[in-house]
Write a protein that holds these residues in place. Structure first.
Motif, PDB file in Angstrom:
ATOM      1  N   UNK A  94      48.774 -43.729  -4.198  1.00 51.77           N
ATOM      2  CA  UNK A  94      48.923 -44.978  -3.457  1.00 51.77           C
ATOM      3  C   UNK A  94      47.642 -45.792  -3.585  1.00 51.77           C
ATOM      4  N   UNK A  95      47.774 -47.036  -4.041  1.00 52.31           N
ATOM      5  CA  UNK A  95      46.595 -47.885  -4.254  1.00 52.31           C
ATOM      6  C   UNK A  95      46.633 -49.098  -3.342  1.00 52.31           C
ATOM      7  N   UNK A 361      40.878 -46.927 -13.774  1.00 50.62           N
ATOM      8  CA  UNK A 361      39.997 -45.753 -13.729  1.00 50.62           C
ATOM      9  C   UNK A 361      40.356 -44.884 -12.526  1.00 50.62           C
ATOM     10  N   UNK A 362      40.534 -45.503 -11.378  1.00 55.54           N
ATOM     11  CA  UNK A 362      40.907 -44.760 -10.169  1.00 55.54           C
ATOM     12  C   UNK A 362      42.270 -44.100 -10.323  1.00 55.54           C
ATOM     13  N   UNK A 363      43.212 -44.800 -10.972  1.00 59.28           N
ATOM     14  CA  UNK A 363      44.546 -44.239 -11.189  1.00 59.28           C
ATOM     15  C   UNK A 363      44.474 -42.971 -12.042  1.00 59.28           C
ATOM     16  N   UNK A 364      43.784 -43.039 -13.173  1.00 61.11           N
ATOM     17  CA  UNK A 364      43.684 -41.869 -14.048  1.00 61.11           C
ATOM     18  C   UNK A 364      42.994 -40.722 -13.311  1.00 61.11           C
ATOM     19  N   UNK A 365      41.951 -41.035 -12.555  1.00 61.21           N
ATOM     20  CA  UNK A 365      41.257 -39.994 -11.795  1.00 61.21           C
ATOM     21  C   UNK A 365      42.170 -39.365 -10.757  1.00 61.21           C
ATOM     22  N   UNK A 384      41.930 -47.218  -4.358  1.00 62.60           N
ATOM     23  CA  UNK A 384      41.778 -48.657  -4.155  1.00 62.60           C
ATOM     24  C   UNK A 384      41.843 -49.363  -5.501  1.00 62.60           C
ATOM     25  N   UNK A 385      42.612 -50.445  -5.551  1.00 61.02           N
ATOM     26  CA  UNK A 385      42.608 -51.343  -6.709  1.00 61.02           C
ATOM     27  C   UNK A 385      41.689 -52.506  -6.348  1.00 61.02           C
ATOM     28  N   UNK A 386      40.495 -52.507  -6.885  1.00 59.15           N
ATOM     29  CA  UNK A 386      39.467 -53.439  -6.425  1.00 59.15           C
ATOM     30  C   UNK A 386      39.718 -54.874  -6.867  1.00 59.15           C
TER      31      UNK A 386
END
Length: 485
Positions: A94-95, A361-365, A384-386
């Motif tokens: 969830x972003x 980057x956050x998604x892949x992590x 978070x999607x910045x």
């Protein structure tokens, strides 16, 4: 600790009076940190006007609850739930969507306001004399220039010359003088060069440096506002699925503002906090160095405001993956593949443009976390999607032929993700990472050893939060003196 944004009493009465006068003349009303954290009780009329314009009323849109469709205020912060058809893992990822913030389409206006407002109400920034200098690898410089302008201050952006063209185009349209954009050598990883430029600027007492990497208000407002917004999203999901657990919060380290929300979530839910960095510059993971293109996660050092002793995992993601997924998610061929071949819901695919490079980057992590811990459908991973993909349109055009057809990108950068370059932190690991910061902050930037070491203790971080109510009282008094609220 005054230089780190932690003053809680009046420093200069003359500067304070000048700031009151400027805000009165410009019609500037300051929201409290409590109102930024929870704007539900704020009169919507205070947030009228063009959300993309240089309007002081946009200060009351500096929060997570803006609605994209109608410019209203949402009860739950807008977010995207990424399904297994896309991620390849059962755990819901969830972003929270940062491109709902005003003026710059990124949550960095939150950090900028957090840093400038306390300096204004403590008499440390005089808008009639001072210039606000915003060192950044991207969006924070834009956020600082935006917040400065609508608060009647002059802002100067300092950022690497190789950042996205869209960032510079935006800055050129917002600064009051072209010389207020200072381009430093290098790209995302060249933070030291930014510091060097700021050291030169600081020789002029009219320049006040707002270094997001050591300004603790950046941490504090993310702890409060981003932490609460993420908690609200999780609670809303939990209301529909009572068995859902919050396993992890994943955030690129960057300036270490956003990752402060992990402290809030850990206190409330017992979740893990996962710090992410570029594989091409794995400073936390391997004491490494290098250059990369995951714009917005500046690295090669450990920010002073990074509470690394409270982190649980460090992992790394290659900029090859973020560049490739940006192509997959934002081209007609890529989206068609996701819907027709991968079976991803078209409504989800329509939202993928809300994910910029650091968001990817956050998604892949997050996928790496889900695979490493073998998470199931009841284990939520928050991130978070910045900012959104529109910031990288020019760079995407250079990558269209680089990664092959959509089926290859999907296979390599989503389905083939593993938990490589992944470290569950021990106390030894945390102290190693913490100690890396000594060379930047004590040896180079002059922070006292006592102040540096105090941050090892979690009690120090808890006591730090006591300053926020004092700032809010000062903001209310300041607004009263302007006569505008």
């Amino acid at each position: 600790m005054r230089s780190l944004g932690l003053e809680r009493s009046l420093v200069d009465a003359a500067a304070y009076d000048h700031a009151v006068k400027r805000c009165r003349e410009e019609g500037v009303v300051l929201p409290t940190f409590a109102e930024v954290t929870d704007p539900s009780a704020v009169d919507p009329a205070l947030a009228a006007g063009d959300r993309d314009g240089a309007d002081a009323r946009n200060l009351f849109r500096v929060h997570w609850y803006n609605r994209q469709a109608d410019d209203g205020r949402a009860a739950v912060a807008e977010h995207i739930v990424l399904p297994p058809a896309l991620t390849g893992v059962e755990a819901p990822i969830v972003a929270l969507l940062g491109n709902r913030f005003p003026m710059i389409g990124s949550h960095k206006v939150l950090a900028a306001y957090a840093c400038l407002a306390p300096r204004i109400v403590t008499g440390q920034f005089d808008p009639s004399v001072h210039r606000a200098v915003w060192p950044s690898t991207g969006n924070y410089a834009r956020g600082g220039v935006a917040i400065s302008r609508i608060m009647g201050c002059r802002g100067i952006a300092v950022l690497p010359e190789n950042m996205s063209l869209a960032r510079f185009a935006w800055l050129e349209s917002w600064v009051t003088d072209p010389s207020d954009i200072i381009r430093t050598p290098g790209s995302e990883s060249n933070v030291k060069e930014i510091y060097d430029a700021c050291a030169e600027l600081e020789q002029d007492p009219a320049n006040v440096i707002f270094n997001q990497f050591c300004e603790f208000p950046n941490h504090l407002l993310h702890y409060l506002a981003t932490g609460r917004a993420l908690a609200g999203v999780f609670d809303a999901l939990h209301a529909h699925d009572g068995g859902l657990r919050l396993h992890s919060f994943v955030s690129a380290s960057g300036s270490a503002g956003t990752i402060g929300a992990g402290d809030y979530l850990k206190e409330r839910y017992g979740s893990c906090t996962v710090a992410v960095e570029a594989l091409e510059c794995p400073t936390l993971l391997y004491n490494g160095y290098g250059e990369h293109n995951i714009q917005g996660i500046g690295d090669k050092h450990v920010p002073l405001i990074h509470n690394v002793m409270n982190n649980d995992v460090v992992t790394a993601v290659s900029d090859r993956s973020t560049d490739a997924l940006d192509v997959l998610f934002n081209t007609a061929a890529g989206r068609e593949h996701l819907v027709r071949e991968a079976g991803v819901d078209a409504g989800v695919v329509d939202q993928l443009g809300d994910l910029g490079l650091s968001s990817l980057c956050n998604l892949v992590a997050a996928i790496k976390v889900a695979k490493h811990f073998d998470l199931g459908p009841e284990d939520a991973v928050l991130t978070v999607a910045t900012d959104g993909a529109s910031m990288y349109d020019a760079e995407r055009s250079d990558n269209l032929e680089r990664f092959g057809p959509p089926v290859a990108i999907f296979a390599e950068h989503l389905r083939a993700v593993t938990d490589d370059h992944f470290l569950e932190l021990t106390d030894v690991d945390r102290n190693r990472i913490f100690n890396l910061g000594y060379y930047t902050w004590v040896e180079q930037q002059g922070v006292s050893l006592a102040d540096f070491d105090a941050r090892r203790d979690q009690r120090w971080w808890g006591e730090l939060r006591a300053i926020v109510p004092a700032w809010d009282d000062m903001i209310r008094e300041f607004n009263g003196r302007t006569g505008l609220r």
